[in-house]
Every structure is written in C-alpha cells, then in structure tokens.
Design an enzyme around this catalytic site. Structure first.
Site, short mmCIF file in Angstrom:
data_model
loop_
_atom_site.label_atom_id
_atom_site.label_comp_id
_atom_site.label_asym_id
_atom_site.label_seq_id
_atom_site.Cartn_x
_atom_site.Cartn_y
_atom_site.Cartn_z
N CYS A 78 0.83 -1.20 0.00
CA CYS A 78 0.00 0.00 0.00
C CYS A 78 0.87 1.25 0.00
CB CYS A 78 -0.92 0.02 1.21
SG CYS A 78 -2.03 1.44 1.24
N ARG A 117 -8.38 -1.92 -9.37
CA ARG A 117 -9.25 -0.77 -9.68
C ARG A 117 -10.08 -0.96 -10.94
NH1 ARG A 117 -5.17 3.64 -10.29
NH2 ARG A 117 -3.92 1.86 -10.94
#
Length: 360
Positions: A113, A239
C-alpha cells in the site's frame, strides 16, 4: 486463428496453496472496496480468488465495528484470504492468529500500500526500505499460523533507484511465504504513469513460489499481454474491477477461447447492481450502506450515457428508496437506447486514479 502465448496457463481449475480455484484471476485487496459483498460478487462473476481489504494489526481496534465487519466471512466462498497490515512483528503475528481463528484460510501480508497514512507508520510499502524488518515480520507471521499458508503483496521497490523486489523474494522464500504478488510500480510512483512488468518477470524467473502480477490490467488483451511478458502464475486485478466485476469473466473467456464476449446486457447489469446494493445495505446497515453504495453506483455507471448528471443527482439522495429509484430510472432509460452496455468512446471504462481507494 488465435494462438495462445506459450506461457498462457490453464485457467480452470488452478491449484493454489492446496485450494482448487476456478482460474488464476485474483481480486486485489482494496481498502474500502473489497468487502464481503464485493468479494462474493467478483467470485460469482469469474474471479478465482478474492483477497479482503486490509485488517489492522492493532489489537486495540479489534472491537471496532470496522474490524468486526472485515473479519466477518459468513457465507463466503472458500478459500478465504485475509490481508493484514502493520509494522510490528509481534502485532502482525497476533493479527494472523486472530483472523485464522475467525475463518481465514490464507493470510496475506500488506507491504504494497502506497498511502501516506499507512507509510507514515512504516507499514505497507514503507517496509520495503527496511529489508531486515521485512524478514522479521514474515518469519513472525509464518510461525504464528503454521497450518495456514501466508502470502505477501509488495511493489517493485520504494522508488526507481531502489527496486528491491528480487531481494524481497529471497527473504520471503527463506521465511516460508507461499506466494508473492507484485504491483508493477514503486511506492514513489503511487498510481502515476504506467506499471512496468520487467521487474515482475525477473522475480518470476528467480522464484520457487507462485508469482502474481498486478497493475494496469484493464482488459482481456492487457491480461494476455501481462501473462506473456512476465510469465506470472496468476493475475491480480484491482481498480479496473470497480463497477465492472464482470471483467473477470471477460478475461477468463478471452484467455480460454481467444474471442470476446458480447458486452453485457443492460438488464443484467441493472439486476447485478441492485443485488449488490441490497448486500451493501444488509452488510453495513442502512445509513452506512447508503454512503458506501454511492461510490459503487458511480463506478458502475461511469462512461455510460448521461452518467455525469445522474451521479451528481444520486449523490444527494439520502436513503435507500431514493437510490433504488434512481438506479432503476437510469438503467430503464439506458435499456431503451441499447440492450447492451455501450460506453462513451471519449470516456472509456478505466480505473479512476483519484478514487480515494487504498489498493495494496
């Protein structure tokens, strides 16, 4: 005639860490997105595995509503893969035990992340700067759950001058990590520019564990390309699946046959979205469910005719009745124009870079 690339794997089934998966297409862990309703939906729409949004390793937060929800896997299709995040080996070990006790069958460690609020506490991809700490965390987690496979997700490095994914691979294998997912950007890249796959290919060439390629896989053709250039054992998609969970079946079909499925019918996607909304309302409760649903409705409709005005109006709606009615009106109008989804050629259905999602 279509011919498979030499590295194209068989898609169905896939043996992964002792589990038989439908294929080698994985849902990437995304904070605020890959909750139980979304994971279940993606599996129904063709994903072989779905990794949960990251769960904190801070035991002080175990009692919070958010953490309890993220540890709720009721009715979820196996295997259940849970991602944990943190920087302290002992806390990460405890987090692994906590989640295994609550049904996790695979523990995934977040070292990918890029979000500042994660990296500022030396978690996520910030850990790539400290290879010794990486080793300590991996060893602690593997030792804590010896009967449960542990996987790792990383980026190619901290920045372009320190791409150390090969070093991390060696540490991971020595620590007992069973599979490694790599996003083809550095932490410094965030989501800017294009993912690069040369580093992933180099890691795959040196690896003795499965390697999962991640980054910018937005179409069936791109999926085939990434498999070809990396030789990866699996693909991880994040995504691009927001508002388009059927992307998994489109990729699965293309890799299996070399042909494209027709665009989905408007009435099918209408029904899928309505069912997804009901799952969100049930999972989060009415008030929170309405708030969470807004971003999903926006993702489902982006790039479709009239969607900009629709999203603006929809975001003002305060309750589930308003959301249901707005969705119905939008898709009924869409169906009158075309029975299949037709995206605006000037607004392709692609990942939203500023969506606020923390993708590991």
């Amino acid at each position: 005639m279509f011919r498979f690339y030499p590295c194209d794997p068989f898609l169905s089934p896939m043996d992964f860490l002792g589990f038989t998966l439908r294929n080698n297409l994985f849902v990437a862990p995304m904070a605020g997105v890959t909750d139980r309703p979304f994971r279940q939906l993606c599996k129904k729409m063709g994903a072989g595995l779905a990794v949960s949004e990251m769960v904190t390793s801070n035991s002080l937060l175990y009692g919070s509503a958010k953490t309890r929800r993220r540890a709720d896997h009721s009715g979820e299709v196996e295997p259940i893969s849970v991602q944990i995040a943190g920087a302290v080996p002992e806390m990460m070990a405890e987090a692994a035990r906590y989640n295994v006790e609550r049904g996790a069958q695979i523990i995934d460690i977040n070292m990918g992340c890029p979000a500042k609020k994660v990296c500022n506490v030396m978690a996520g991809s910030a850990l790539l700067k400290d290879e010794r700490q990486v080793g300590r965390i991996l060893e602690a987690v593997v030792k804590a759950v010896p009967a449960t496979p542990v996987t790792l997700k990383i980026r190619t490095g901290w920045d372009s001058a320190s791409r150390n994914a090969l070093n991390i691979l060696k540490i991971a294998e020595q620590s007992g990590i069973r599979a490694l997912a790599i996003h083809g950007r550095t932490r410094a890249d965030a989501y800017r520019g294009e993912a690069e796959y040369a580093t992933i290919a180099a890691v795959k060439a040196a690896a003795h564990i499965p390697i999962i390629a991640n980054g910018d896989i937005v179409s069936p053709e791109k999926a085939r390309h990434v498999l070809a250039v990396t030789g990866a054992d699996a693909l991880m998609i994040g995504r691009a699946a927001q508002g388009r969970p059927w992307l998994f079946r489109e990729i699965e079909h293309f890799l299996s046959t070399g042909t494209h499925l027709l665009p989905p019918r408007v009435d099918e996607i209408h029904a899928i979205l309505l069912a997804h909304l009901e799952d969100l309302y049930a999972f989060y409760g009415i008030d929170a469910g309405v708030r969470v649903a807004r971003k999903h409705i926006a993702w489902y409709t982006r790039g479709l005719a009239g969607s900009a005005a629709f999203r603006h109006a929809m975001n003002q709606l305060p309750d589930i009745t308003g959301q249901r009615n707005a969705v119905n009106d939008f898709f009924f109008t869409l169906a009158e124009k075309d029975e299949r989804l037709a995206y605006d050629s000037h607004a392709p259905h692609a990942p939203i870079e500023d969506s606020g999602v923390l993708a590991a």
